[in-house]
Design an enzyme around this catalytic site. Sequence first.
Site, PDB file in Angstrom:
ATOM      1  N   HIS A  11     -41.005  79.927 -13.720  1.00  0.00           N
ATOM      2  CA  HIS A  11     -39.616  79.439 -13.783  1.00  0.00           C
ATOM      3  C   HIS A  11     -38.825  79.850 -12.540  1.00  0.00           C
ATOM      4  O   HIS A  11     -37.718  80.394 -12.631  1.00  0.00           O
ATOM      5  CB  HIS A  11     -38.928  79.959 -15.051  1.00  0.00           C
ATOM      6  CG  HIS A  11     -39.621  79.582 -16.323  1.00  0.00           C
ATOM      7  ND1 HIS A  11     -39.681  78.283 -16.786  1.00  0.00           N
ATOM      8  CD2 HIS A  11     -40.310  80.334 -17.232  1.00  0.00           C
ATOM      9  CE1 HIS A  11     -40.360  78.248 -17.931  1.00  0.00           C
ATOM     10  NE2 HIS A  11     -40.760  79.470 -18.216  1.00  0.00           N
ATOM     11  N   ASP A  32     -34.647  79.494 -19.776  1.00  0.00           N
ATOM     12  CA  ASP A  32     -35.577  80.020 -18.778  1.00  0.00           C
ATOM     13  C   ASP A  32     -35.666  79.125 -17.545  1.00  0.00           C
ATOM     14  O   ASP A  32     -36.269  79.505 -16.538  1.00  0.00           O
ATOM     15  CB  ASP A  32     -36.974  80.282 -19.371  1.00  0.00           C
ATOM     16  CG  ASP A  32     -37.555  79.098 -20.099  1.00  0.00           C
ATOM     17  OD1 ASP A  32     -36.990  77.987 -19.981  1.00  0.00           O
ATOM     18  OD2 ASP A  32     -38.583  79.267 -20.781  1.00  0.00           O
TER      19      ASP A  32
END
Length: 373
Positions: free
Chosen positions: A96, A270
Site C-alpha cells: 500500500h 489502507d
Amino acid sequence: MIVGVPREIKTDEHRIAITPVGVRELTDRGHDVLIQKGAGEGSSLSDALFEAQGAKIVPTAEDVFATAEMILKVKEPQASETHLFREGQVLFTFLHLAAYQDLAADLMSRGIIAIAYETVQMANRALPLLAPMSEIAGRMATQAGAHFLEKAHGGKGVLLGGVAGVAPARVVVIGGGIAGSNAAVIAMGMQADVVVLDNNVDKLRALDSLYQGRVVTLHSNRLTIEEQVSAADLVVGTVLVPGASAPKLVTEDMVKAMRPGSVLADVAIDQGGCFQTSRETTHTDPVFSTHDVIHYAVGNIPGAVPHTSTYALTNATMRYAVSLADRGVEASISALPELAGGVNVVGDRVCHPAVAESLGESYVPPIEALASA
C-alpha cells in the site's frame, strides 16, 4: 532459496505470512524456511507445528533478515524494521505504498525488490491476493458498524435489523466489488435495509440478479452519494483503485450532513481512505468522532481474526511464494504474468504505474528494472 518469515509488529497484527502447509510446500522443494520464534502464536500456530514441517525457528527478526533471500510478511514493513533489509532481498507482502510514501522512499533506498500482494492482477482485472482479505474486511466492517451503532459504544442506539414494528437501520455500501458485496451480504443477513453504490453497472446487475431485489443497487455519482450518505445509519466505504490512493468520495460536508451517532466504516483506509475525514486507527483504539459521526478506520481489519485470515491469505499467496522461491522473480513473471503487477519497487525504481503516479515518481516497467538490477 532461504525464505524468512518474521513476526508481524504492526499494532494489533496477529497474522503470519505462512502456515505449516506452506512450510511443507517449500521444504519439500529443497528450500530453507526461517521463522521468528512465536511468529505464529497470534494465529494459534505454535513453533512446534512449523518445526514439524521442516522450518527452523530463530530467536529474532534480525536472525531472519540477516540470512533470508526472500522475506514473506503480511503487512507493510514498519519503521523499526526497514533497516534490516539487505540489498538484493525480495520482499513479498501487502505494501500500500500510495498511502505510505515515507515507507516507499525508505524501501527504494534499500536496493530490494518489493512485491505487493494487493497489485498482483489477473488479465480480467481480478486481484487474487487481495480478494480473501477483502472478503474478510467487508464482512467485519458491517459487524463493526453494528457494534458502534450501539449507544454504549457512542452510536445512535440503532439495531441493524430493527424489530417488528420498528424500521431497520439503513446501510449504504460504496463500492460493489468483493469487499462491498461481502459487507452488503452481512448487512442483509442482519436484516438491515441495504443500498450498494457503484459506477460499474455490470457489478450492480450481478448483485441485483443474485439477491433478487433484497439489495438496492444505485449508480454511483456525487448527488446519489450525497443523498444516500445523509440518510444512512452506517456507511461502508470499499472503493479501490489498485496501487493508487483511494478517491475521497465522501466529503467533509457530506459527513456534516449525517445524523449524530451514525457510523462510517472505511475499508479503503489502507489506501488512504475514501472518506475525507478518515484517519487510520487500530484495533486497540478503533474509532474517533468527527462532526458527531463515528469513524471506524482500522488499517488491518482482518488482523482481528488472524487464524481465519492467515489461512485465507496463504491459500492465495503460497502459489506465488513457491514460484518465487523455485524460479526467482523474472522467471516467475514469465510463468505467472499477473505477478508483474505486484512488482512495486526494484532498487530505486517504481515499477507499477499507479504507485508511481501516487508517489510522483517515474514508472519503469518491471522487466526493464529487473534486467538492469
